[in-house]
Structure formats: C-alpha cells, structure tokens
Motif scaffolding. Structure first.
Motif, PDB file in Angstrom:
ATOM      1  N   GLU A 150       0.839  -1.196   0.000  1.00  0.00           N
ATOM      2  CA  GLU A 150       0.000   0.000   0.000  1.00  0.00           C
ATOM      3  C   GLU A 150       0.875   1.247   0.000  1.00  0.00           C
ATOM      4  N   ASP A 166       0.754   6.838   3.503  1.00  0.00           N
ATOM      5  CA  ASP A 166      -0.039   8.072   3.518  1.00  0.00           C
ATOM      6  C   ASP A 166       0.812   9.313   3.316  1.00  0.00           C
ATOM      7  N   GLY A 176       6.305   0.853   0.094  1.00  0.00           N
ATOM      8  CA  GLY A 176       5.427   0.962   1.255  1.00  0.00           C
ATOM      9  C   GLY A 176       5.916   1.931   2.303  1.00  0.00           C
TER      10      GLY A 176
END
Length: 210
Positions: A49, A52, A91
């Motif tokens: 992922e 952020d 990541g």
C-alpha cells in the motif's frame, strides 16, 4: 443507458484516466519473487500500500517515457533526447526515482546512452519535499520544494556537491507537472560553468506503467 460525463467534470477526468490506463495497468517493474522484503512497485494496483505520507506525490508513481531537449550557451545544440523516468515505492514514506536518457538525432534515431540519475523523493509533514539526486557525471544534489497544487511540484537546490572530475554546477530548479489530462512534463534551469540560472532541459513524457 448511462449519460456521458460532462467534459471538464470530475467524472470525465476519472473516465479519461481509466481509458489511459487500459494499456498500462497490467504492467509493473520486473520483480524477483524471492526478495525477503517488499519489492518496489510503480503500479498502485500492485504491491505494498502507498504510505499516507506519499499522497501528495501519488500522481507521479509509475514509469514514464518520452522525449526532451537540452539547451545551454556552453553546448552546441539544442539536442534531442529520449527519457524514461521511474517513480516507485516499497510501502515506506519515500519514492525511489531513476532517470535514464539517450541522445536522438533529428529523425528520432538513438545515437547513444546519455545522462543518468537516481535518487529519493522524501515528503515531510509540513508538505516540504526533500529530493536527493546522484548523477553519473559526478554531481550530487539536495533539492527542497513543495507541491504547487495537486498535480505540480517545484524544487530548488539547497546543496550541490561534485567530484574533482565533474563540471562546475552551482544551482538548479525543477518543475514537474501533469498536463493534457495525465501526461508528465518537466523543465529544469541550471547555473553552471560560469553561466547564470537559465533553461537547460525539458521533456514531455507519457505513462507506460501504472
């Protein structure tokens, strides 16, 4: 029957992005399947992922190819070049960056390999971007910058170092931005070899991965 999206609307932009991705969404960086840590990915649909901290740089993730131009008072030019840019992640809160270029003749034929650079884009909590670059020509640079908006980023050198065999480089600025509904363009100015800051390189690239 669904209505066609209105040009210029958010739905139109999403549809245009989906259409562009038809040829790139199934491609990614070559991978080793026995790596004991997460491999780099240049495709947001695969791999770890996105951290952020990288959301402000999300549009850059991918592999881009196209052509550009080199100009400067101290060189015989302008020269045309081809380029591949890679923005990948594993990541963690940084992007791995690589640029490979090759000189082109007036007909677009490859003459020889040209400049290479590798580095790291490191966004910070205050929206500052730290960019560390190393060039095959013996130059290392630290840029600082910020997003200008959601699809463009501007950076300037804070530090330039060079080996004894490298040419004199004093400062540089770079601007990257998405144009024409998703292509990537960038321009650079440099102050070097006794010349003041002025345009040096620019390129127009299209996504080939991601």
């Amino acid at each position: 029957m669904a209505e066609a999206p209105v040009p210029g609307s958010g739905d139109a932009a999403i549809q245009a992005a989906a259409e562009r991705a038809e040829h790139t969404r199934h491609r990614n960086l070559p991978q080793f399947d026995d790596l004991p840590v997460p491999a780099d990915t240049a495709n947001l649909r695969e791999g770890p992922e996105l951290n952020d901290a990288l959301l402000a740089l999300l549009p850059l993730v991918g592999v881009w190819r196209g052509e550009g131009e080199v100009v400067y008072p101290t060189i015989d030019g302008p020269f045309k070049f081809g380029q591949q840019l890679t923005f990948a992640h594993d990541g963690r809160p940084f992007l791995a960056y690589e640029s490979r270029t090759w000189l082109l003749d007036d007909d677009g034929n490859v003459i020889r390999p040209a400049a290479r650079e590798v580095g790291w884009w490191r966004p910070q909590s205050d929206d500052t971007i730290e960019l560390l670059l190393a060039h095959n020509t013996g130059i290392v640079e630290i840029f600082y910058g910020k997003p200008r908006n959601q699809t463009s980023w501007e950076l300037s050198t804070d530090l330039v170092g060079r080996t004894a065999s490298a040419k004199e480089v004093n400062a540089a600025t770079r601007l990257y931005g998405l144009v024409n509904s998703g292509d990537l363009a960038w321009v650079e100015e440099r102050a070097m070899v006794g010349q003041p800051m002025q345009p040096h390189t620019s390129a127009y690239l299209r996504r080939v991965v991601g």
